[in-house]
Design a protein around this motif. Structure first.
Motif, PDB file in Angstrom:
ATOM      1  N   VAL A 101       0.840  -1.206   0.000  1.00 26.02           N
ATOM      2  CA  VAL A 101       0.000   0.000   0.000  1.00 26.02           C
ATOM      3  C   VAL A 101       0.870   1.249   0.000  1.00 26.02           C
ATOM      4  O   VAL A 101       0.585   2.217  -0.711  1.00 26.02           O
ATOM      5  CB  VAL A 101      -0.969  -0.014   1.202  1.00 26.02           C
ATOM      6  CG1 VAL A 101      -1.603   1.344   1.425  1.00 26.02           C
ATOM      7  CG2 VAL A 101      -2.036  -1.067   0.997  1.00 26.02           C
ATOM      8  N   SER A 112      -0.704   4.460   8.849  1.00 25.50           N
ATOM      9  CA  SER A 112      -2.004   4.206   8.224  1.00 25.50           C
ATOM     10  C   SER A 112      -1.953   2.961   7.348  1.00 25.50           C
ATOM     11  O   SER A 112      -2.906   2.178   7.312  1.00 25.50           O
ATOM     12  CB  SER A 112      -2.435   5.404   7.389  1.00 25.50           C
ATOM     13  OG  SER A 112      -2.560   6.532   8.212  1.00 25.50           O
ATOM     14  N   ALA A 113      -0.853   2.779   6.639  1.00 25.15           N
ATOM     15  CA  ALA A 113      -0.696   1.576   5.820  1.00 25.15           C
ATOM     16  C   ALA A 113      -0.666   0.325   6.706  1.00 25.15           C
ATOM     17  O   ALA A 113      -1.228  -0.716   6.353  1.00 25.15           O
ATOM     18  CB  ALA A 113       0.585   1.668   4.990  1.00 25.15           C
ATOM     19  N   LEU A 116      -4.214  -0.562   7.717  1.00 28.69           N
ATOM     20  CA  LEU A 116      -4.894  -1.262   6.634  1.00 28.69           C
ATOM     21  C   LEU A 116      -4.448  -2.724   6.596  1.00 28.69           C
ATOM     22  O   LEU A 116      -5.271  -3.634   6.440  1.00 28.69           O
ATOM     23  CB  LEU A 116      -4.632  -0.579   5.296  1.00 28.69           C
ATOM     24  CG  LEU A 116      -5.315  -1.221   4.097  1.00 28.69           C
ATOM     25  CD1 LEU A 116      -6.836  -1.173   4.263  1.00 28.69           C
ATOM     26  CD2 LEU A 116      -4.904  -0.531   2.816  1.00 28.69           C
ATOM     27  N   VAL A 119      -6.090  -4.613   9.374  1.00 29.26           N
ATOM     28  CA  VAL A 119      -7.511  -4.864   9.128  1.00 29.26           C
ATOM     29  C   VAL A 119      -7.689  -6.013   8.131  1.00 29.26           C
ATOM     30  O   VAL A 119      -8.573  -6.851   8.276  1.00 29.26           O
ATOM     31  CB  VAL A 119      -8.190  -3.572   8.602  1.00 29.26           C
ATOM     32  CG1 VAL A 119      -9.571  -3.857   8.057  1.00 29.26           C
ATOM     33  CG2 VAL A 119      -8.245  -2.536   9.701  1.00 29.26           C
ATOM     34  N   VAL A 120      -6.839  -6.074   7.125  1.00 29.93           N
ATOM     35  CA  VAL A 120      -6.969  -7.076   6.069  1.00 29.93           C
ATOM     36  C   VAL A 120      -6.410  -8.441   6.495  1.00 29.93           C
ATOM     37  O   VAL A 120      -6.920  -9.478   6.070  1.00 29.93           O
ATOM     38  CB  VAL A 120      -6.246  -6.571   4.800  1.00 29.93           C
ATOM     39  CG1 VAL A 120      -6.185  -7.631   3.736  1.00 29.93           C
ATOM     40  CG2 VAL A 120      -6.932  -5.338   4.257  1.00 29.93           C
ATOM     41  N   TYR A 160      -3.135  -2.501  15.527  1.00 35.10           N
ATOM     42  CA  TYR A 160      -3.948  -1.282  15.504  1.00 35.10           C
ATOM     43  C   TYR A 160      -3.509  -0.347  16.626  1.00 35.10           C
ATOM     44  O   TYR A 160      -3.374   0.853  16.442  1.00 35.10           O
ATOM     45  CB  TYR A 160      -5.435  -1.648  15.638  1.00 35.10           C
ATOM     46  CG  TYR A 160      -6.344  -0.444  15.658  1.00 35.10           C
ATOM     47  CD1 TYR A 160      -6.652   0.229  14.487  1.00 35.10           C
ATOM     48  CD2 TYR A 160      -6.889   0.025  16.838  1.00 35.10           C
ATOM     49  CE1 TYR A 160      -7.488   1.335  14.481  1.00 35.10           C
ATOM     50  CE2 TYR A 160      -7.729   1.134  16.855  1.00 35.10           C
ATOM     51  CZ  TYR A 160      -8.015   1.778  15.679  1.00 35.10           C
ATOM     52  OH  TYR A 160      -8.827   2.872  15.691  1.00 35.10           O
TER      53      TYR A 160
END
Length: 177
Positions: A101, A112-113, A116, A119-120, A160
């Protein structure tokens, strides 16, 4: 207003789960299909919930219900593959997603990457166990699958939290929700 929205979403999910059990259909799959169908209806208002609500109100009961089916004895016996799949593979997946990303979107901060990627990376514990049961997988495989899913969720939540700490150190990246 947000609490009312959350209650509505939870009530709808519970209703769809009851319907799925009655017709022997995968509840998570039915919920996703119905939610996607509702989202495509013109004029339906967009529902937005704070991530903290999902992490503190929705996720813990789901993980708890999944953990009720697992045995601590079998979990300990399969600790090595559970940790290997749940933590190592989960963190590696999150970091690889963050790297890709960041390559595709260089202006996106690393923190932030990484979110992501976090989350994935983890699979859905509830869905994995439901599908495993329907397939009639052996108890040992189900133990590893359940344990890996639960540990993977814990690793993702930790990533996170690391992201939030990174943002506190680098306040110029993006605002912390």
């Amino acid at each position: 207003m947000e609490n009312l929205t959350l209650v509505g979403v939870l009530a709808g999910s519970l209703g769809l789960t009851a319907l799925a059990r009655r017709y022997n259909v995968s509840a998570p799959l039915l919920i996703v299909v119905v939610a996607l169908g509702v989202a495509l209806i013109p004029g339906v208002p967009r529902i937005e919930l704070k991530p903290e609500l999902i992490l503190t109100v929705v996720l813990p009961p789901l993980l708890y219900s999944t953990s009720l089916d697992s045995s601590l004895t079998h979990f300990r016996a399969n600790l090595r593959p559970i940790i290997g799949l749940g933590v190592v593979v989960g963190v590696v997946t999150a970091v690889v997603v963050a790297f890709v990303v960041h390559l595709l979107l260089p202006d996106l901060p690393w923190a932030s990457a990484l979110v992501l990627g976090a989350v994935v990376a983890p699979p859905d514990a509830v869905t994995a166990v439901a599908i495993g049961r329907k397939l009639g997988l052996p108890r040992g495989i189900m133990t590893v699958l359940t344990g890996e899913s639960l540990v993977n969720d814990a690793a993702a939540l930790t990533l996170y939290k690391v992201r939030r700490l990174c943002l506190r150190v680098d306040p110029g990246s993006i605002p912390v929700p």
